[in-house]
Design a protein around this motif. Structure first.
Motif, short mmCIF file in Angstrom:
data_model
loop_
_atom_site.label_atom_id
_atom_site.label_comp_id
_atom_site.label_asym_id
_atom_site.label_seq_id
_atom_site.Cartn_x
_atom_site.Cartn_y
_atom_site.Cartn_z
N ARG A 325 -39.98 13.64 22.57
CA ARG A 325 -40.76 13.50 21.34
C ARG A 325 -42.20 13.96 21.54
O ARG A 325 -42.78 14.60 20.68
N LEU A 326 -42.78 13.58 22.66
CA LEU A 326 -44.07 14.15 23.06
C LEU A 326 -43.74 15.37 23.90
O LEU A 326 -43.28 15.24 25.03
N PRO A 327 -43.96 16.60 23.36
CA PRO A 327 -43.44 17.81 24.01
C PRO A 327 -43.83 17.92 25.47
O PRO A 327 -44.98 17.73 25.86
N SER A 328 -42.82 18.19 26.29
CA SER A 328 -43.05 18.41 27.72
C SER A 328 -42.36 19.71 28.10
O SER A 328 -42.42 20.69 27.36
N ARG A 329 -41.67 19.72 29.23
CA ARG A 329 -41.04 20.95 29.71
C ARG A 329 -39.59 21.01 29.23
O ARG A 329 -38.78 20.15 29.54
N SER A 330 -39.26 22.06 28.46
CA SER A 330 -37.90 22.20 27.95
C SER A 330 -36.92 22.56 29.05
O SER A 330 -37.29 23.19 30.05
N ARG A 331 -35.65 22.19 28.85
CA ARG A 331 -34.65 22.43 29.88
C ARG A 331 -33.26 22.53 29.24
O ARG A 331 -32.99 21.85 28.24
N VAL A 332 -32.41 23.36 29.83
CA VAL A 332 -31.00 23.41 29.43
C VAL A 332 -30.28 22.31 30.20
O VAL A 332 -30.10 22.39 31.41
N GLN A 333 -29.89 21.27 29.47
CA GLN A 333 -29.37 20.07 30.12
C GLN A 333 -27.89 19.86 29.83
O GLN A 333 -27.25 19.00 30.44
N CYS A 334 -27.35 20.66 28.88
CA CYS A 334 -25.92 20.51 28.57
C CYS A 334 -25.36 21.88 28.22
O CYS A 334 -25.99 22.65 27.49
N VAL A 335 -24.20 22.21 28.78
CA VAL A 335 -23.51 23.45 28.45
C VAL A 335 -22.07 23.12 28.08
O VAL A 335 -21.51 22.12 28.53
N PHE A 336 -21.51 23.97 27.21
CA PHE A 336 -20.12 23.79 26.80
C PHE A 336 -19.47 25.17 26.75
O PHE A 336 -19.86 26.01 25.94
#
Length: 392
Positions: A325-336
């Protein structure tokens, strides 16, 4: 006074008068000499002014002659432009007669129910890939910040399937106008939109889930149920439209409340990323037919909506990007992976470089293998490092 004094005065008076007369003549000569000097100066100045006036007159005549020539040239260009405009209008009239009228986009309840039933029959079936693409993202190789343009939220992209170098910009989360820049250079160098063409769409768009694909714009319209509109960018007409066959839709990303459907493209074709109240905790995925907009297959993915800010598809694998919610470092955390080749626990945890805020859109371009992102008003390109799924 005696007579002798009178005689003395009479003898001295002519001498005094002559002296005064001499002084008066000298005075007059000096005044006349001064006057002659001033007259000579005036004559010189008058001659100089006359020369300057004559030169200025010649200069003005030359400028008038040049202006007349330029006016004639401009008139010739205007006449030529008028001829071209007239020819263009005739060509547009011809194209309008050759292209069918935009289809009706009123909701057909029976057709919608049929599409929902067909899609549900094929829900979660194993996907048969159309290509031999087996890559997945290993890491972010480089990040390039192009500029800051428009609102904090928006979308920018190239054609994901064509060879056009045009840049398409959707400023904001709801509008009916798309800005088109001829090349990346014009988009990067100019802060205003004066170098951009404007496409006014027949129906306004909502969210940031739109897509440019093979000369067409696929965008989301909300009129009751959500509709996917297929718009031909060449002749500026609606080619097709379809009510998205999903009931009670909700925002697909927890951190992007304005996007309900994300239309994405990869090496396999078109996809739709969405969410419904029926499975409100997780994100859903559907394969789209780009020609008819029919839903070919649908999947319930294990990727949660909470704290998701964007998603894209690479070689048939959905990659969901998360933040806080408080922007930090984005990450790909789930793949399908729809083909079942790659599991989430086997995929690389991909981090994006820390930036300004959070992504409002992330568009993967399969032709360039890079992502066009909009981050708090900044337009960013992420170049991706790929690996084979079996190597991850």
């Amino acid at each position: 006074m005696g007579p002798w004094r009178c005689l003395l005065l009479l003898a001295l008076l002519p001498a005094a008068l002559r002296a005064q007369q001499q002084q008066f003549m000298e005075y007059m000569e000096r005044r006349l000499a001064l006057l002659e000097e001033r007259i000579s100066q005036w004559h010189d100045q008058s001659s100089r002014y006359s020369t300057e006036l004559r030169d200025f007159k010649n200069q003005v005549l030359g400028m008038l002659e040049t202006a007349e020539k330029e006016r004639e040239a401009l008139r010739a260009e205007v006449e030529s432009a008028a001829v071209r405009v007239d020819r263009l209008e005739r060509e547009v009239d011809y194209l309008e007669t050759q292209n069918p009228a935009p289809p009706c986009v009123e909701v057909d309840e029976t057709l919608m129910e049929k599409q929902v039933a067909t899609a549900k029959q094929r829900k979660n079936e194993k996907y048969t890939k159309l290509t031999d693409c087996s890559d997945t993202i290993a890491s972010v190789r480089a990040m390039k910040i192009l500029k800051r343009f428009g609102s904090t939220s928006g979308l920018w992209s190239k054609d994901a399937a064509g060879t056009s170098e045009k840049i398409y910009v959707f400023d904001g989360t709801a509008n009916d106008t798309v800005y088109v820049f001829p090349r990346m250079r014009e988009f990067t160098l100019f802060s205003a939109t004066r170098k951009a063409a404007r496409i006014k769409l027949p129906y306004p768009w909502v969210g940031t889930g739109h897509l440019i694909y093979d000369g067409h714009l696929y965008y989301i319209r909300q009129q009751g149920p959500f509709q996917v509109i297929k718009f031909n960018l060449a002749n500026k007409t609606v080619v097709d439209s379809s009510v998205f066959p999903a009931e009670e839709q909700i925002p697909v990303f927890g951190l992007s409340s304005f996007t309900y459907i994300e239309v994405a493209a990869d090496e396999e074709g078109l996809w739709a990323i969405y969410a419904t109240k029926e499975n409100e905790k997780n994100i859903c995925l559907a394969k789209l037919d780009p020609a008819s907009l029919d839903i070919e297959q649908m999947w319930d993915t294990p990727c949660p909506r909470e704290n998701a800010e964007g998603a894209f598809v690479v070689c048939g694998t959905l990659h969901v990007v998360y933040n806080t919610r408080l922007p930090s470092r984005s990450r790909v955390q789930c793949v399908f992976d729809v083909s079942g080749t790659l599991a989430t626990e086997d995929a690389s945890l991909v981090y994006f470089p820390k930036r300004y805020g959070s992504h409002s859109s992330m568009k993967y371009n399969p032709r360039e293998r890079q992502i066009y992102a909009w981050d708090d008003g900044y337009q960013i390109i992420y170049r991706m490092e790929m690996k084979k799924k079996l190597e991850v």
